[in-house]
Design a protein around this motif. Structure first.
Motif, PDB file in Angstrom:
ATOM      1  N   LEU A  55     -38.221   2.176  -5.368  1.00 28.60           N
ATOM      2  CA  LEU A  55     -36.920   1.700  -4.898  1.00 28.60           C
ATOM      3  C   LEU A  55     -36.177   2.805  -4.148  1.00 28.60           C
ATOM      4  CD1 LEU A  55     -35.041  -0.678  -4.704  1.00 28.60           C
ATOM      5  CD2 LEU A  55     -34.102  -0.075  -6.928  1.00 28.60           C
ATOM      6  N   ALA A  56     -36.283   4.038  -4.621  1.00 26.15           N
ATOM      7  CA  ALA A  56     -35.655   5.153  -3.899  1.00 26.15           C
ATOM      8  C   ALA A  56     -36.252   5.285  -2.506  1.00 26.15           C
ATOM      9  CB  ALA A  56     -35.823   6.453  -4.681  1.00 26.15           C
ATOM     10  N   ALA A  57     -37.567   5.165  -2.397  1.00 24.25           N
ATOM     11  CA  ALA A  57     -38.226   5.262  -1.086  1.00 24.25           C
ATOM     12  C   ALA A  57     -37.788   4.117  -0.169  1.00 24.25           C
ATOM     13  CB  ALA A  57     -39.741   5.253  -1.261  1.00 24.25           C
ATOM     14  N   ILE A  58     -37.671   2.918  -0.716  1.00 25.48           N
ATOM     15  CA  ILE A  58     -37.211   1.768   0.070  1.00 25.48           C
ATOM     16  C   ILE A  58     -35.782   2.005   0.565  1.00 25.48           C
ATOM     17  CG2 ILE A  58     -36.463  -0.648  -0.147  1.00 25.48           C
ATOM     18  CD1 ILE A  58     -38.975  -1.065  -1.917  1.00 25.48           C
ATOM     19  N   ARG A  59     -34.918   2.480  -0.313  1.00 24.74           N
ATOM     20  CA  ARG A  59     -33.525   2.700   0.070  1.00 24.74           C
ATOM     21  C   ARG A  59     -33.400   3.814   1.101  1.00 24.74           C
ATOM     22  NH1 ARG A  59     -30.841   1.818  -5.902  1.00 24.74           N
ATOM     23  NH2 ARG A  59     -30.831  -0.447  -5.779  1.00 24.74           N
ATOM     24  N   ILE A  60     -34.222   4.840   0.997  1.00 29.52           N
ATOM     25  CA  ILE A  60     -34.199   5.907   2.000  1.00 29.52           C
ATOM     26  C   ILE A  60     -34.641   5.362   3.348  1.00 29.52           C
ATOM     27  CG2 ILE A  60     -35.344   8.044   2.738  1.00 29.52           C
ATOM     28  CD1 ILE A  60     -35.169   8.912  -0.222  1.00 29.52           C
ATOM     29  N   GLY A  61     -35.719   4.578   3.374  1.00 31.79           N
ATOM     30  CA  GLY A  61     -36.171   3.967   4.626  1.00 31.79           C
ATOM     31  C   GLY A  61     -35.097   3.094   5.241  1.00 31.79           C
ATOM     32  N   ALA A  62     -34.454   2.287   4.408  1.00 34.86           N
ATOM     33  CA  ALA A  62     -33.384   1.412   4.894  1.00 34.86           C
ATOM     34  C   ALA A  62     -32.208   2.230   5.415  1.00 34.86           C
ATOM     35  CB  ALA A  62     -32.938   0.468   3.777  1.00 34.86           C
ATOM     36  N   ASN A  63     -31.879   3.326   4.752  1.00 32.90           N
ATOM     37  CA  ASN A  63     -30.775   4.171   5.209  1.00 32.90           C
ATOM     38  C   ASN A  63     -31.122   4.911   6.491  1.00 32.90           C
ATOM     39  OD1 ASN A  63     -28.290   4.138   3.486  1.00 32.90           O
ATOM     40  ND2 ASN A  63     -29.859   4.291   1.919  1.00 32.90           N
ATOM     41  N   LEU A  64     -32.378   5.248   6.692  1.00 28.80           N
ATOM     42  CA  LEU A  64     -32.784   5.844   7.967  1.00 28.80           C
ATOM     43  C   LEU A  64     -32.615   4.832   9.093  1.00 28.80           C
ATOM     44  CD1 LEU A  64     -35.924   7.896   6.883  1.00 28.80           C
ATOM     45  CD2 LEU A  64     -33.693   8.787   7.582  1.00 28.80           C
ATOM     46  N   ILE A  65     -32.963   3.584   8.825  1.00 27.06           N
ATOM     47  CA  ILE A  65     -32.731   2.507   9.809  1.00 27.06           C
ATOM     48  C   ILE A  65     -31.239   2.391  10.094  1.00 27.06           C
ATOM     49  CG2 ILE A  65     -32.726  -0.017  10.091  1.00 27.06           C
ATOM     50  CD1 ILE A  65     -35.488  -0.001   8.689  1.00 27.06           C
ATOM     51  N   ALA A  66     -30.423   2.412   9.046  1.00 25.03           N
ATOM     52  CA  ALA A  66     -28.968   2.309   9.215  1.00 25.03           C
ATOM     53  C   ALA A  66     -28.426   3.463  10.041  1.00 25.03           C
ATOM     54  CB  ALA A  66     -28.292   2.272   7.846  1.00 25.03           C
ATOM     55  N   SER A  67     -28.912   4.666   9.773  1.00 26.71           N
ATOM     56  CA  SER A  67     -28.445   5.836  10.520  1.00 26.71           C
ATOM     57  C   SER A  67     -28.800   5.710  11.993  1.00 26.71           C
ATOM     58  CB  SER A  67     -29.057   7.108   9.940  1.00 26.71           C
ATOM     59  OG  SER A  67     -28.592   7.321   8.630  1.00 26.71           O
ATOM     60  N   ALA A  68     -30.040   5.342  12.275  1.00 25.35           N
ATOM     61  CA  ALA A  68     -30.478   5.206  13.668  1.00 25.35           C
ATOM     62  C   ALA A  68     -29.705   4.100  14.379  1.00 25.35           C
ATOM     63  CB  ALA A  68     -31.977   4.940  13.719  1.00 25.35           C
ATOM     64  N   THR A  69     -29.538   2.972  13.716  1.00 28.84           N
ATOM     65  CA  THR A  69     -28.804   1.847  14.298  1.00 28.84           C
ATOM     66  C   THR A  69     -27.351   2.235  14.578  1.00 28.84           C
ATOM     67  OG1 THR A  69     -30.213   0.278  13.124  1.00 28.84           O
ATOM     68  CG2 THR A  69     -28.126  -0.560  13.948  1.00 28.84           C
ATOM     69  N   SER A  70     -26.729   2.898  13.618  1.00 28.44           N
ATOM     70  CA  SER A  70     -25.332   3.307  13.788  1.00 28.44           C
ATOM     71  C   SER A  70     -25.178   4.261  14.961  1.00 28.44           C
ATOM     72  CB  SER A  70     -24.823   3.980  12.510  1.00 28.44           C
ATOM     73  OG  SER A  70     -24.876   3.081  11.439  1.00 28.44           O
ATOM     74  N   LEU A  71     -26.062   5.238  15.041  1.00 28.01           N
ATOM     75  CA  LEU A  71     -25.982   6.200  16.137  1.00 28.01           C
ATOM     76  C   LEU A  71     -26.227   5.525  17.480  1.00 28.01           C
ATOM     77  CD1 LEU A  71     -27.719   9.281  14.500  1.00 28.01           C
ATOM     78  CD2 LEU A  71     -25.279   8.936  14.915  1.00 28.01           C
ATOM     79  N   LEU A  72     -27.132   4.554  17.507  1.00 27.65           N
ATOM     80  CA  LEU A  72     -27.384   3.794  18.728  1.00 27.65           C
ATOM     81  C   LEU A  72     -26.111   3.074  19.180  1.00 27.65           C
ATOM     82  CD1 LEU A  72     -29.437   2.571  20.814  1.00 27.65           C
ATOM     83  CD2 LEU A  72     -29.709   0.701  19.176  1.00 27.65           C
ATOM     84  N   PHE A  73     -25.435   2.427  18.259  1.00 30.35           N
ATOM     85  CA  PHE A  73     -24.220   1.701  18.617  1.00 30.35           C
ATOM     86  C   PHE A  73     -23.054   2.641  18.915  1.00 30.35           C
ATOM     87  CE2 PHE A  73     -26.537  -1.969  17.208  1.00 30.35           C
ATOM     88  CZ  PHE A  73     -26.081  -2.946  18.072  1.00 30.35           C
ATOM     89  N   MET A  74     -23.095   3.848  18.373  1.00 29.20           N
ATOM     90  CA  MET A  74     -22.055   4.820  18.706  1.00 29.20           C
ATOM     91  C   MET A  74     -22.197   5.275  20.155  1.00 29.20           C
ATOM     92  SD  MET A  74     -20.107   4.933  16.102  1.00 29.20           S
ATOM     93  CE  MET A  74     -19.045   6.302  16.508  1.00 29.20           C
ATOM     94  N   LEU A  75     -23.394   5.171  20.718  1.00 27.46           N
ATOM     95  CA  LEU A  75     -23.583   5.474  22.139  1.00 27.46           C
ATOM     96  C   LEU A  75     -22.840   4.463  23.015  1.00 27.46           C
ATOM     97  CD1 LEU A  75     -27.391   6.361  22.295  1.00 27.46           C
ATOM     98  CD2 LEU A  75     -25.456   7.929  22.592  1.00 27.46           C
TER      99      LEU A  75
END
Length: 146
Positions: A55-75
């Motif tokens: 579950l920790a690995a799943i949540r880290i993967g999901a948070n990496l997606i969230a970080s990338a998505t957020s930074l993309l939209f911040m552009l």
């Protein structure tokens, strides 16, 4: 002592460990925004010892997606109703495509944490700093899980 009580006490110990480490690192690195890595670390931890590492690995993967998505939209520009809604929707879709839906709630929290910045702060700087804080908190949660 039953396994249920052991899991409960272990979960408490993991959360306390996260608080102590984040506060210590924040003091040592003179980093004031400890709320972001702390929230992320706590969200990665789980009370069920059998599911903790997957579950920790799943949540880290999901948070990496969230970080990338957020930074993309911040552009695109500062967060508003449209960009935040789009970032949340894309994060959900990517979590689903990557089979990380068990981590989608913490990922959605990460999107909000990353995209909403203080008035007066430069949006991109705040987003990058918070994305790094979220990832660091998630990794800390995984280390504590081990």
């Amino acid at each position: 002592m039953s396994s249920e009580w052991k899991n409960l006490l272990l979960y408490m110990a993991k959360c306390i460990t996260a608080v102590v480490i984040v506060f210590a690192l924040g003091t040592w690195l003179q980093y004031q925004e400890i709320i972001w890595p702390l929230v992320s670390a706590i969200l990665v931890l789980t009370p069920d010892s059998q599911e903790a590492v997957p579950l920790a690995a799943i949540r880290i993967g999901a948070n990496l997606i969230a970080s990338a998505t957020s930074l993309l939209f911040m552009l695109v520009g500062a967060a508003n109703v449209i960009t935040l809604s789009a970032a949340l929707s894309l994060t959900i879709a990517l979590c689903w495509l990557c089979r990380l839906m068990a981590g989608s709630r913490s990922a959605l929290a990460a999107v909000v944490i990353i995209m909403l910045h203080e008035p007066g702060a430069h949006p991109w700087d705040a987003a990058v700093e918070r994305a790094a804080s979220v990832v660091a908190g998630c990794l800390l949660g995984l280390v504590i899980t081990f």
